[in-house]
Design a protein around this motif. Structure first.
Motif, PDB file in Angstrom:
ATOM      1  N   GLU A   5       0.848  -1.181   0.000  1.00  0.00           N
ATOM      2  CA  GLU A   5       0.000   0.000   0.000  1.00  0.00           C
ATOM      3  C   GLU A   5       0.887   1.235   0.000  1.00  0.00           C
ATOM      4  OE1 GLU A   5      -2.476  -0.367   3.394  1.00  0.00           O
ATOM      5  OE2 GLU A   5      -3.767  -1.907   2.513  1.00  0.00           O
ATOM      6  N   ARG A   6       0.763   2.034  -1.051  1.00  0.00           N
ATOM      7  CA  ARG A   6       1.527   3.281  -1.162  1.00  0.00           C
ATOM      8  C   ARG A   6       0.550   4.419  -0.919  1.00  0.00           C
ATOM      9  NH1 ARG A   6       4.616   6.389  -5.349  1.00  0.00           N
ATOM     10  NH2 ARG A   6       6.648   6.767  -4.410  1.00  0.00           N
ATOM     11  N   ILE A   7       0.744   5.116   0.184  1.00  0.00           N
ATOM     12  CA  ILE A   7      -0.264   6.049   0.682  1.00  0.00           C
ATOM     13  C   ILE A   7       0.170   7.499   0.476  1.00  0.00           C
ATOM     14  CG2 ILE A   7      -1.647   6.683   2.686  1.00  0.00           C
ATOM     15  CD1 ILE A   7      -0.681   3.915   3.886  1.00  0.00           C
ATOM     16  N   LEU A   8      -0.641   8.214  -0.275  1.00  0.00           N
ATOM     17  CA  LEU A   8      -0.447   9.651  -0.407  1.00  0.00           C
ATOM     18  C   LEU A   8      -1.191  10.326   0.741  1.00  0.00           C
ATOM     19  CD1 LEU A   8       0.287  12.310  -1.908  1.00  0.00           C
ATOM     20  CD2 LEU A   8      -1.814  11.997  -3.238  1.00  0.00           C
ATOM     21  N   VAL A   9      -0.478  11.122   1.516  1.00  0.00           N
ATOM     22  CA  VAL A   9      -1.066  11.756   2.697  1.00  0.00           C
ATOM     23  C   VAL A   9      -1.084  13.267   2.509  1.00  0.00           C
ATOM     24  CG1 VAL A   9      -0.956  12.001   5.199  1.00  0.00           C
ATOM     25  CG2 VAL A   9      -0.104   9.900   4.117  1.00  0.00           C
ATOM     26  N   GLU A  10      -2.264  13.862   2.680  1.00  0.00           N
ATOM     27  CA  GLU A  10      -2.396  15.312   2.649  1.00  0.00           C
ATOM     28  C   GLU A  10      -2.964  15.796   3.978  1.00  0.00           C
ATOM     29  OE1 GLU A  10      -3.096  17.775  -0.948  1.00  0.00           O
ATOM     30  OE2 GLU A  10      -4.211  15.994  -1.597  1.00  0.00           O
ATOM     31  N   CYS A  11      -2.401  16.884   4.485  1.00  0.00           N
ATOM     32  CA  CYS A  11      -2.821  17.442   5.766  1.00  0.00           C
ATOM     33  C   CYS A  11      -3.470  18.806   5.557  1.00  0.00           C
ATOM     34  CB  CYS A  11      -1.622  17.571   6.698  1.00  0.00           C
ATOM     35  SG  CYS A  11      -0.775  16.013   7.032  1.00  0.00           S
ATOM     36  N   LYS A  12      -4.593  19.014   6.219  1.00  0.00           N
ATOM     37  CA  LYS A  12      -5.313  20.285   6.137  1.00  0.00           C
ATOM     38  C   LYS A  12      -5.553  20.807   7.553  1.00  0.00           C
ATOM     39  CE  LYS A  12      -5.800  20.057   1.633  1.00  0.00           C
ATOM     40  NZ  LYS A  12      -5.094  21.009   0.726  1.00  0.00           N
ATOM     41  N   HIS A  13      -4.782  21.833   7.910  1.00  0.00           N
ATOM     42  CA  HIS A  13      -4.924  22.433   9.228  1.00  0.00           C
ATOM     43  C   HIS A  13      -5.871  23.626   9.105  1.00  0.00           C
ATOM     44  CE1 HIS A  13      -4.318  23.512  13.232  1.00  0.00           C
ATOM     45  NE2 HIS A  13      -3.095  24.009  13.215  1.00  0.00           N
ATOM     46  N   THR A  14      -7.154  23.379   9.415  1.00  0.00           N
ATOM     47  CA  THR A  14      -8.157  24.411   9.193  1.00  0.00           C
ATOM     48  C   THR A  14      -9.309  24.235  10.169  1.00  0.00           C
ATOM     49  OG1 THR A  14      -9.757  25.256   7.588  1.00  0.00           O
ATOM     50  CG2 THR A  14      -9.209  22.928   7.439  1.00  0.00           C
ATOM     51  N   LYS A  15     -10.013  25.324  10.446  1.00  0.00           N
ATOM     52  CA  LYS A  15     -11.195  25.255  11.303  1.00  0.00           C
ATOM     53  C   LYS A  15     -12.443  24.890  10.502  1.00  0.00           C
ATOM     54  CE  LYS A  15      -9.528  28.574  14.744  1.00  0.00           C
ATOM     55  NZ  LYS A  15      -9.788  29.869  15.427  1.00  0.00           N
ATOM     56  N   ALA A  16     -12.414  25.195   9.205  1.00  0.00           N
ATOM     57  CA  ALA A  16     -13.567  24.902   8.353  1.00  0.00           C
ATOM     58  C   ALA A  16     -13.487  23.470   7.831  1.00  0.00           C
ATOM     59  CB  ALA A  16     -13.599  25.877   7.187  1.00  0.00           C
ATOM     60  N   ASN A  17     -14.636  22.850   7.607  1.00  0.00           N
ATOM     61  CA  ASN A  17     -14.656  21.506   7.047  1.00  0.00           C
ATOM     62  C   ASN A  17     -14.021  21.500   5.660  1.00  0.00           C
ATOM     63  OD1 ASN A  17     -15.947  20.648   9.323  1.00  0.00           O
ATOM     64  ND2 ASN A  17     -17.973  20.471   8.381  1.00  0.00           N
ATOM     65  N   VAL A  18     -13.261  20.476   5.378  1.00  0.00           N
ATOM     66  CA  VAL A  18     -12.553  20.363   4.094  1.00  0.00           C
ATOM     67  C   VAL A  18     -13.554  20.010   3.001  1.00  0.00           C
ATOM     68  CG1 VAL A  18     -10.758  19.152   2.815  1.00  0.00           C
ATOM     69  CG2 VAL A  18     -10.434  19.674   5.254  1.00  0.00           C
ATOM     70  N   ARG A  49      -3.362   4.414  -2.328  1.00  0.00           N
ATOM     71  CA  ARG A  49      -4.127   4.781  -1.138  1.00  0.00           C
ATOM     72  C   ARG A  49      -4.018   6.292  -0.926  1.00  0.00           C
ATOM     73  NH1 ARG A  49      -5.352   0.382  -2.117  1.00  0.00           N
ATOM     74  NH2 ARG A  49      -5.407  -1.474  -0.752  1.00  0.00           N
ATOM     75  N   TYR A  50      -5.093   6.871  -0.403  1.00  0.00           N
ATOM     76  CA  TYR A  50      -5.101   8.306  -0.136  1.00  0.00           C
ATOM     77  C   TYR A  50      -5.611   8.530   1.286  1.00  0.00           C
ATOM     78  CZ  TYR A  50      -6.225  13.298  -0.504  1.00  0.00           C
ATOM     79  OH  TYR A  50      -6.300  14.656  -0.302  1.00  0.00           O
ATOM     80  N   LEU A  51      -4.856   9.304   2.056  1.00  0.00           N
ATOM     81  CA  LEU A  51      -5.244   9.627   3.428  1.00  0.00           C
ATOM     82  C   LEU A  51      -5.290  11.142   3.593  1.00  0.00           C
ATOM     83  CD1 LEU A  51      -5.743   9.103   6.448  1.00  0.00           C
ATOM     84  CD2 LEU A  51      -3.262   8.892   6.737  1.00  0.00           C
ATOM     85  N   LEU A  52      -6.458  11.637   3.923  1.00  0.00           N
ATOM     86  CA  LEU A  52      -6.624  13.048   4.235  1.00  0.00           C
ATOM     87  C   LEU A  52      -6.662  13.192   5.749  1.00  0.00           C
ATOM     88  CD1 LEU A  52      -7.425  16.054   3.733  1.00  0.00           C
ATOM     89  CD2 LEU A  52      -9.808  15.241   3.643  1.00  0.00           C
TER      90      LEU A  52
END
Length: 272
Positions: free
Chosen positions: A58-71, A90-93
Motif C-alpha cells: 500500500e503506497r499512501i499519499l497523505v495530505e494534511c489540512k490544518h483548518t477550522k472549516a470543514n474540508v 491509497r489516499y489519506l486526508l
C-alpha cells in the motif's frame, strides 16, 4: 490529554502525522518539507498480507489540512490524479476539522470502484484518538499541564525516589508537590485530599494531579511559588499522625535534598 490544535501550525501538523504513521508501523518514503509540495505532504508505505498469505504493498499519499472549516472538494482538488502522479494506491486526508458530505461521497465512490484505489480521512476526533495512544508524540507537539506533570514525575522519580514526600519550585510560577509513599494507602490518599482542601482554602489552584505508572508515586502541580511553605504543609499530616521522631528525620532528609529548589525553579518554562 489536552490536545489543542491551535498550538501547532500546518507544518507542525505534517511532521506530527509523519511521526504518528511511523509509530503505527508504516515506512515513510517521502517526509514533509518546508516549501511547495506539488500537492503532496508525504508518502507512506505499508506492507500487508491478505488472509491467504499473499503480500501486497500500500503506497499512501497523505495530505494534511490544518483548518477550522470543514474540508471541501475545492480544498482537495483532484486527489485521484495526485495519487496517479505519485504512484499511490491509497489516499489519506488528515484534517484538524472534518470533511463535507460531498468529500465523504467522493471517498465512498473511490472505495467502491473496481480498481485498487482507496481513500480515507482522519477528522479532528480521529486524530485526537490516535495521538492519545502515543504519549511521546503528544508531549512532542502539545504543551499542557498534563505534559508538565509527566516531566515532573519522571524528574522526581529519577532524582528523589528516596524522599518520601516534598515540594519544589518547578517553573517561574508553579510548584510541584510529590510523594513516593504508596498512593494505594488510605492514609496517603486521605492526607492528599486534606491537602487539596487546604490548597483550595488558600485559593491555590491545583493545575494537574497524577499517579505514576507504578501506582506508588504521585504528584500535583499548583499555581504557587511558595515551595517552602508547601513543603511544610506536605509534612504536617505525616508528623501529626506517625512517629514524630521518625517523621521529623525524614522531613530533614527531604529538606536537605530539596532546599536548593525552593527559590530556584527546576526549569523556566510556564504555561498560561
Amino acid at each position: 490529554m489536552n490536545i489543542d490544535f491551535s498550538q501547532i501550525n500546518h507544518e507542525d501538523l505534517e511532521f506530527l502525522v509523519a511521526d504518528l504513521l511511523l509509530e503505527e508501523g508504516l515506512t515513510l518514503e517521502s517526509r514533509p518539507a518546508v516549501g511547495p509540495d506539488a500537492g503532496k505532504d508525504l508518502l507512506a508505505i505499508r506492507h500487508a498480507t491478505c488472509s491467504l498469505g499473499y503480500p501486497s504493498l500500500e503506497r499512501i499519499l497523505v495530505e494534511c489540512k490544518h483548518t477550522k472549516a470543514n474540508v471541501s472538494e475545492s480544498d482537495l482538488g483532484y486527489y485521484e490524479k495526485k495519487m496517479e502522479k505519485h504512484g499511490a494506491n491509497r489516499y489519506l486526508l488528515v484534517t484538524t476539522s472534518s470533511v463535507t458530505e460531498s468529500v465523504r461521497n467522493n471517498f465512498e465512490s473511490t472505495n467502491n470502484s473496481r480498481d485498487d484505489k482507496k481513500a480515507i480521512y482522519w477528522t479532528k476526533n480521529d486524530l485526537k484518538a490516535i495521538i492519545s495512544k502515543h504519549e511521546c508524540i503528544y508531549e512532542r507537539y502539545f504543551v499542557s499541564w498534563d505534559t508538565e506533570i509527566n516531566k515532573a514525575l519522571r524528574f522526581t522519580k529519577q532524582h528523589f525516589m528516596e524522599i518520601h514526600k516534598g515540594a519544589l519550585l518547578w517553573s517561574s510560577n508553579t510548584t510541584f508537590i510529590f510523594g513516593n509513599d504508596g498512593y494505594s494507602s488510605d492514609f496517603v490518599r486521605n492526607y492528599i485530599e486534606e491537602m487539596k482542601t487546604e490548597l483550595g482554602r488558600q485559593q491555590v489552584k491545583v493545575l494537574s494531579f497524577k499517579v505514576f505508572d507504578d501506582g506508588y508515586s504521585w504528584g500535583m502541580l499548583v499555581d504557587s511559588v511558595e515551595a517552602r511553605a508547601l513543603f511544610d504543609m506536605v509534612w504536617e499530616s505525616t508528623i501529626a499522625n506517625k512517629d514524630k521522631d521518625i517523621a521529623t528525620r525524614e522531613k530533614q532528609k527531604a529538606y536537605s535534598r530539596l532546599v536548593s529548589f525552593f527559590s530556584e525553579p527546576h526549569q523556566s518554562y510556564s504555561v498560561d
